[in-house]
Design a protein around this motif. Structure first.
Motif, PDB file in Angstrom:
ATOM      1  N   GLU A  30     -13.682   5.408  -5.252  1.00  0.00           N
ATOM      2  CA  GLU A  30     -13.264   4.123  -4.697  1.00  0.00           C
ATOM      3  C   GLU A  30     -12.267   4.377  -3.572  1.00  0.00           C
ATOM      4  OE1 GLU A  30     -12.606   1.577  -8.025  1.00  0.00           O
ATOM      5  OE2 GLU A  30     -11.326   0.268  -6.827  1.00  0.00           O
ATOM      6  N   GLU A  31     -12.302   3.514  -2.590  1.00  0.00           N
ATOM      7  CA  GLU A  31     -11.378   3.687  -1.466  1.00  0.00           C
ATOM      8  C   GLU A  31      -9.943   3.722  -1.982  1.00  0.00           C
ATOM      9  OE1 GLU A  31     -11.238   0.340   1.107  1.00  0.00           O
ATOM     10  OE2 GLU A  31     -10.095   1.361   2.669  1.00  0.00           O
ATOM     11  N   PRO A  32      -9.213   4.809  -1.695  1.00  0.00           N
ATOM     12  CA  PRO A  32      -7.827   4.876  -2.162  1.00  0.00           C
ATOM     13  C   PRO A  32      -6.985   3.752  -1.565  1.00  0.00           C
ATOM     14  CG  PRO A  32      -8.592   7.010  -1.401  1.00  0.00           C
ATOM     15  CD  PRO A  32      -9.623   6.005  -0.983  1.00  0.00           C
ATOM     16  N   GLU A  33      -6.048   3.309  -2.314  1.00  0.00           N
ATOM     17  CA  GLU A  33      -5.209   2.200  -1.873  1.00  0.00           C
ATOM     18  C   GLU A  33      -4.479   2.572  -0.582  1.00  0.00           C
ATOM     19  OE1 GLU A  33      -5.096  -0.874  -2.521  1.00  0.00           O
ATOM     20  OE2 GLU A  33      -3.462  -1.132  -1.070  1.00  0.00           O
ATOM     21  N   ARG A  34      -4.067   3.833  -0.462  1.00  0.00           N
ATOM     22  CA  ARG A  34      -3.312   4.195   0.754  1.00  0.00           C
ATOM     23  C   ARG A  34      -4.193   4.146   1.994  1.00  0.00           C
ATOM     24  NH1 ARG A  34      -4.213   9.187  -1.667  1.00  0.00           N
ATOM     25  NH2 ARG A  34      -4.782  10.961  -0.358  1.00  0.00           N
ATOM     26  N   CYS A  35      -5.501   4.399   1.834  1.00  0.00           N
ATOM     27  CA  CYS A  35      -6.415   4.297   2.978  1.00  0.00           C
ATOM     28  C   CYS A  35      -6.614   2.828   3.352  1.00  0.00           C
ATOM     29  CB  CYS A  35      -7.755   4.945   2.666  1.00  0.00           C
ATOM     30  SG  CYS A  35      -7.680   6.741   2.535  1.00  0.00           S
TER      31      CYS A  35
END
Lengths: 368, 152
Positions: free
Chosen positions: A16-21
């Motif tokens: 899943e797309e990391p939150e920081r990205c």
């Protein structure tokens, strides 16, 4: 829209797309400002950088009974065939029956770098069939072009393969090819093949092959490789027919040439375009850009330089009219004389311009 | 294009852009940088988008170009020591490794097709390739991916 193939689901190859990205993206997005600014004339023209992308997705309508081929194909790319190109084409039609279909050779033309041919393909007895390049392609894979085929045959599911769609509709499925070939001595490398459909579901097959400019003279020996394969409901070939037919391909001679130079060359990340050499044929003009790479640049960086910086440059004439892409849809790249790298591309003109302007959206340089 | 549209479309496309960036950079930190630059570049070049319905392919191309520029500039890439954030979505590490083993020339069209659902025509315009080339690369990519998976 795309069908899973052998349960190929690539989404699970990614976390899943990391939150920081996500935060990095959306923080930047929210930080932008809507400013009122006067568009520079050249900035307005940079819309065409995306237009080649956008225009390739335009719908092209085909009328029943009309010859359709290269002109229709290029219109979908935003390229309008010039009178010079149309006049140079051999358009005497010739029918070749092969298995259940008839190929009608329609248009052939060449210059010293490119040979092109188009052939209309229809079922000989006038019955309906699904004509395709590859039977395991999704029916909807060709975007707007696919929609013409789907409308013609009453297909609704673009994710189905061609053979599945044919089976469902009770239509025979034929995988077809009509490719221009030249002798090895004339060949300059790879070719291109593509397909269009008309409102009745007939196909126009477009093909081109690269030529060796040093080998092509006034005449060109060429053939059309024709193939038809009947495909069953499982996607298997159950019968096929092939032939090669000699075809006449008129060769357009060089009409003019010119070398353009700037007062100060355009610079991109330390590399500069020293000059542009142009050669004009009835098919259009080939522009060869001489890039001088900066000292210290690694050889393997040149791919990035060419593909992503040259590709974004905007070419206009002296009045800022953007040049259309030429009928050779690919660009050539030669680094054999490193650190000099040449990039060749084609523009769609009937005459060499007085001036070629190059812009990267920030600087604008005239080459005369 | 107004800012509201831009925010909306980028939010909707965020996952796709991450997967495209990761397909090239193979590193979450680099992806974060690339996504930030992509957003800024896309806004800067917003006047090059002629029709809003082509936003997805347009911004994907900007993302691809940004990632490749970053890579050629030598920014930090793959770090095997990174500890990834836990993922709620189904994740197949075997598939991920097999995909990463493909050359980018094959991996990217395959991802655009079978992860992001783009048509061949959309991929052709995004990657500036003839449609038949896209088809050929996807076909080869599937074969190579199966070989990688069979070898696991």
């Amino acid at each position: 829209m795309m069908r899973d193939d052998d349960k190929l689901e690539l989404r699970s190859a990614f976390r899943e797309e990391p939150e920081r990205c996500h935060a990095a993206l959306m923080d930047a997005v929210r930080s932008v400002r809507e400013e009122q600014k006067t568009m520079k004339k050249i900035s307005m023209r940079t819309m065409l950088i995306a237009a080649v992308i956008v225009l390739s997705m335009l719908t092209t309508a085909f009328a029943a009974g009309e010859i359709f081929g290269w002109t229709d194909y290029f219109e979908a790319w935003g390229i309008h065939t010039t009178p010079g190109l149309r006049n140079a084409m051999q358009t005497e039609q010739r029918n070749i029956s092969l298995g259940p279909v008839t190929f009608t050779v329609q248009e052939t033309v060449a210059d010293n770098r490119l040979a092109m041919a188009s052939a209309k393909i229809a079922v000989t007895d006038g019955s309906q069939a699904l004509l395709c390049m590859f039977a395991d392609d999704p029916v909807g894979a060709y975007g707007d072009r696919s929609r013409v085929l789907m409308n013609a045959l009453g297909l609704t599911d673009g994710a189905q393969t061609c053979f599945e769609a044919g089976a469902q509709k009770g239509l025979p499925v034929y995988a077809v090819r009509a490719c221009v070939e030249v002798d090895e001595a004339f060949s300059g490398g790879e070719g291109m093949e593509d397909i269009l459909w008309d409102a009745q579901g007939n196909a126009a097959y477009l093909s081109s092959c690269s030529l060796n400019p040093d080998a092509v003279g006034d005449e060109l020996t060429a053939r059309l490789f024709l193939r038809v394969a009947q495909i069953d409901a499982n996607g298997e070939e159950i019968q096929k027919w092939t032939t090669r037919e000699e075809i006449s391909v008129p060769v357009s001679k060089k009409l003019a040439e010119k070398t353009y130079r700037p007062e100060q060359p355009l610079q991109v990340k330390g590399a500069q375009i020293r000059e542009i050499h142009a050669e004009l044929y009835a098919t259009g003009a080939y522009l060869t850009f001489a890039w001088q790479m900066p000292e210290g640049m690694a050889y393997d960086e040149t791919v990035s330089m060419w593909e992503y910086h040259h590709d974004d440059l905007l070419l206009t004439d002296g009045s800022f009219n953007v040049f259309e892409q030429g009928v050779s849809l690919s660009a050539g790249y030669d680094s054999q004389q490193w650190p000099l790298v040449t990039v060749e591309e084609m523009i769609n003109v009937d005459a060499l311009p007085e001036v070629i302007r190059i812009s990267d959206g920030i600087q604008d340089v005239a080459y005369r | 294009m107004d800012k509201d549209f831009f925010v909306r479309e980028m939010e909707a496309g965020s996952g796709m852009l991450y997967r495209v960036a990761f397909s090239i950079l193979q590193n979450d930190d680099a992806c974060a940088d690339a996504l930030q630059e992509t957003a800024l570049k896309a806004w800067e070049k917003r006047h090059t988008l002629r029709e809003q319905r082509y936003f997805r392919t347009w911004v994907t191309r900007i993302c691809i170009n940004t990632c490749r520029s970053m890579r050629s500039a030598g920014r930090r890439l793959l770090s095997m020591e990174e500890i990834p954030e836990p993922s709620a979505a189904p994740y197949d590490p075997t598939l991920a490794l097999a995909l990463a083993a493909l050359p980018e020339q094959l991996r990217l069209p395959l991802v655009l097709c079978y992860s992001e659902g783009m048509t061949y025509a959309e991929i052709a315009t995004t990657l500036r390739l003839p449609l038949a080339t896209v088809r050929g690369r996807i076909h080869r990519a599937k074969k190579e991916l199966r070989k990688e998976l069979d070898a696991e």
